[in-house]
Design an enzyme around this catalytic site. Structure first.
Site, PDB file in Angstrom:
ATOM      1  N   ASP A 102       0.878  -1.159  -0.016  1.00 26.01           N
ATOM      2  CA  ASP A 102      -0.109  -0.004   0.275  1.00 26.01           C
ATOM      3  C   ASP A 102       0.960   1.301  -0.070  1.00 26.01           C
ATOM      4  OD1 ASP A 102      -3.062   1.014   0.501  1.00 26.01           O
ATOM      5  OD2 ASP A 102      -1.702   2.236   1.851  1.00 26.01           O
ATOM      6  N   GLU A 139       1.325   5.491   0.322  1.00 24.11           N
ATOM      7  CA  GLU A 139       0.482   6.884   0.436  1.00 24.11           C
ATOM      8  C   GLU A 139       1.318   8.126  -0.359  1.00 24.11           C
ATOM      9  OE1 GLU A 139      -2.251   7.084   2.170  1.00 24.11           O
ATOM     10  OE2 GLU A 139      -2.012   4.952   2.903  1.00 24.11           O
ATOM     11  N   HIS A 197      -5.384   4.888   6.466  1.00 20.70           N
ATOM     12  CA  HIS A 197      -4.826   5.791   5.465  1.00 20.70           C
ATOM     13  C   HIS A 197      -3.308   5.896   5.880  1.00 20.70           C
ATOM     14  CE1 HIS A 197      -8.076   6.709   3.081  1.00 20.70           C
ATOM     15  NE2 HIS A 197      -8.766   6.947   3.969  1.00 20.70           N
ATOM     16  N   ASP A 222      -2.922  -0.308   6.258  1.00 19.39           N
ATOM     17  CA  ASP A 222      -3.657  -0.544   5.237  1.00 19.39           C
ATOM     18  C   ASP A 222      -3.168  -1.957   4.685  1.00 19.39           C
ATOM     19  OD1 ASP A 222      -4.828   1.777   5.886  1.00 19.39           O
ATOM     20  OD2 ASP A 222      -4.707   2.907   3.915  1.00 19.39           O
TER      21      ASP A 222
END
Length: 604
Positions: A37, A39, A179, A184
């Protein structure tokens, strides 16, 4: 640390529920997954958005193999709304490493795994973009998208949507997505395992089945997946039957069980096959020694049973041959079967229309008579219209002697069986003249006639070269991928008699190869030759054998006679006509291609 241990225990418990998965393809339980994942500062790397955090979890069979987490310095300001959403601020990433050092480290962590992400095009797209920007070759990862998988199996009763937060709640994930990349990724692992449990109940047990799985397959179809249980992981032929034991469909595969299982778990876009699966009540398999034997058996079974749901190869007897007769004044004619009458036959043609195009090309080049009546050696008839037009030598009224007529017949026969140069040169010249005069439709007619002739002559020459050989034994080293997943090499041996597959086998490890081949030859089917290009088998069977014989790595063990084709034969002209046909396909819209003839049928 305690939380991580509880999380791993939860994985192990869930994974144990999947231990009964069948060994089909690459079992999901044996694969290593790297769930990742990201960001970022925005939605598009190409538009300038940067990565601010990477989190990844590497797992296999319920075991936590490792975790990867790092903040990434974007070297730009993080938009306030992104900072509020993720909790990642400019001060947090100020001392973090840049993507130039983080990406190689992540790729090393993920090496050898299947990448998994929720909305994978976003995360994987960012990683690929920065890899390209850094000049790093992107590894050949296989990728799973949990969002895409969820949309196939999750209903509104399970979750209101397929967002990660909704799925995490639906599957009681031990980590709540917030998040942040690692959290995540951990939640996505729980979602992945929850989806696998759901898919396992639908018969999806391997990565291959997962790649083709679709909710379009009805529940009734999935319930029939047990029909594949008794089939082996081996090459062979499978037959779907209805409740009256009538054969509905015949197919072939290098792995019978995997292929038949896919009918009940994969998306079958052919509506007829979906209908067939609904009707079927049983599936039987015939295990074959080699893939070629399976392909040949499939053809023979389709011809024997004429299954309703097979479109191809059902009526091999419905073909047309072009015949050069043996009589005082030979002529060309179209016939349905080959007779032992000493005549020369070209074909077979799949349709009479194509045979007529070939016939027209020959009549355009050679002025043989086109009438069908018998003419005595001393004719006393009257000339026809074709004779008056100069398109017939007119033997019926004595305009030509036997010697001259026989010379034209020999020239035509030579074009059919050895060198097609006269036909090719004449029709090409006329086609060019018509094109220069912008008479393109007429030129197209000549082009199609020439193509029909070239393909027919090439097919006849290739078939005859093999079918005239009483016995040919050949072997090739082939790679097999059995259910265990371990590749192994083996020698496949085939005995071919008059173009028909008489025996097939695989030399067992450690066996005496000469003795095995001798026993295989002795046990082979007895085959008698005959007239015509395909005397002992269908042309389609012999062509499958030819493709195997012409593939790289073949070793001829024994040839009774000579296996040769004319150097100047029609095959050397095929590439041009196939290219022309492909160009037509590229230019014609897909929904208008139905009437375009295929240059050749695709292999399975």
């Amino acid at each position: 640390m305690a939380r991580s241990s509880r999380w791993q225990s939860r994985w192990q418990s869930r994974w144990e529920e999947q231990r009964s998965f069948d060994e089909l393809g690459r079992p999901l339980r044996d694969l290593t997954f790297c769930v990742v994942d990201l960001e970022t500062t925005g939605g598009s790397a190409e538009a300038g958005s940067m990565i601010t955090e990477i989190g990844a979890v590497r797992v296999r069979g319920g075991e936590l193999l490792g975790e990867f987490q790092t903040l990434v310095n974007p070297h730009t300001q993080i938009p306030p709304f992104i900072a509020v959403l993720t909790g990642i601020t400019n001060s947090m990433v100020g001392e973090a490493p840049s993507i130039e050092s983080v990406l190689p480290a992540f790729l090393e962590f993920a090496a050898g795994s299947v990448l998994v992400a929720h909305n994978a095009p976003f995360d994987i797209g960012f990683l690929q973009w920065f890899a390209a920007h850094q000049g790093i070759a992107w590894p050949t990862f296989e990728v799973l998208d949990t969002a895409k998988i969820a949309r196939r199996v999750i209903t509104r009763d399970d979750a209101p949507n397929c967002k990660l937060s909704s799925l995490a709640r639906a599957f009681n994930a031990s980590t709540t997505p917030n998040h942040r990349a690692l959290s995540d990724a951990r939640a996505t692992v729980d979602v992945l395992h929850g989806l696998m449990e759901r898919l396992g109940g639908l018969g999806v047990h391997t990565l291959e089945e997962l790649a083709t799985f679709s909710a379009k397959v009805s529940t009734a179809q999935r319930r029939k997946r047990h029909l594949a249980e008794g089939l082996p992981h081996a090459p062979g032929v499978y037959l779907f039957r209805d409740e009256q034991a009538r054969v509905l469909y015949v197919g072939t595969s290098r792995d019978l069980r995997t292929r038949v299982r896919s009918y009940f778990t994969a998306s079958e876009t052919r509506s007829r096959i979906g209908e067939m699966v609904t009707i079927a009540t049983s599936v039987s398999g015939i295990e074959c020694a080699t893939a070629l034997e399976a392909e040949v058996r499939e053809l023979r079974l389709i011809a024997e049973h004429k299954p309703k749901y097979n479109r191809r190869s059902r009526f091999p007897e419905r073909v047309t041959y072009l015949k050069l007769t043996r009589e005082p004044w030979p002529r060309l004619s179209l016939v349905r079967r080959v007779s032992d009458d000493g005549a020369d036959y070209v074909g077979p043609f799949a349709s009479k229309k194509t045979a007529e195009k070939c016939l027209a090309a020959l009549h355009e080049t050679f002025p043989l008579r086109q009438c069908s009546q018998r003419i005595s050696r001393s004719p006393s008839g009257t000339a026809c219209v074709l004779a008056e037009m100069g398109r017939c030598l007119s033997p019926c009224d004595g305009s030509v002697d036997e010697t001259t007529y026989a010379a034209v017949v020999r020239q035509l026969r030579d074009n059919l069986l050895r060198r097609p140069d006269d036909v090719v040169e004449l029709i090409t010249s006329r086609m060019s003249a018509l094109a220069e005069g912008e008479r393109f439709e007429e030129a197209g007619v000549h082009r199609d006639r020439l193509a029909a002739f070239v393909r027919a002559a090439s097919r006849t020459q290739r078939l005859t070269a093999l079918t005239r050989i009483p016995q040919l034994v050949a072997a090739r080293r082939e790679t097999e991928s059995p259910a265990s997943g371990t590749l192994r090499a083996r020698w496949a041996v085939h005995v071919v008699r008059h173009g028909r597959l008489a025996a097939a086998g695989v030399i067992p490890p450690g066996a005496d190869a000469h003795q095995f081949v001798a026993e295989l030859v002795a046990s082979g089917e007895s085959v008698r030759g005959g007239p015509g290009p395909a005397p002992a088998a269908t042309a389609e069977e012999t062509e499958k054998i030819l493709r195997w014989l012409e593939a790289p790595g073949l070793r001829l063990v024994e040839v009774d006679g000579e296996w040769t084709c004319p150097v100047g034969g029609a095959t050397r002209h095929l590439a041009l006509h196939d290219a022309v046909n492909q160009s037509r396909l590229d230019l014609v819209p897909f929904d208008e291609r139905r009437d375009l003839p295929l240059a050749s049928r695709p292999t399975r």
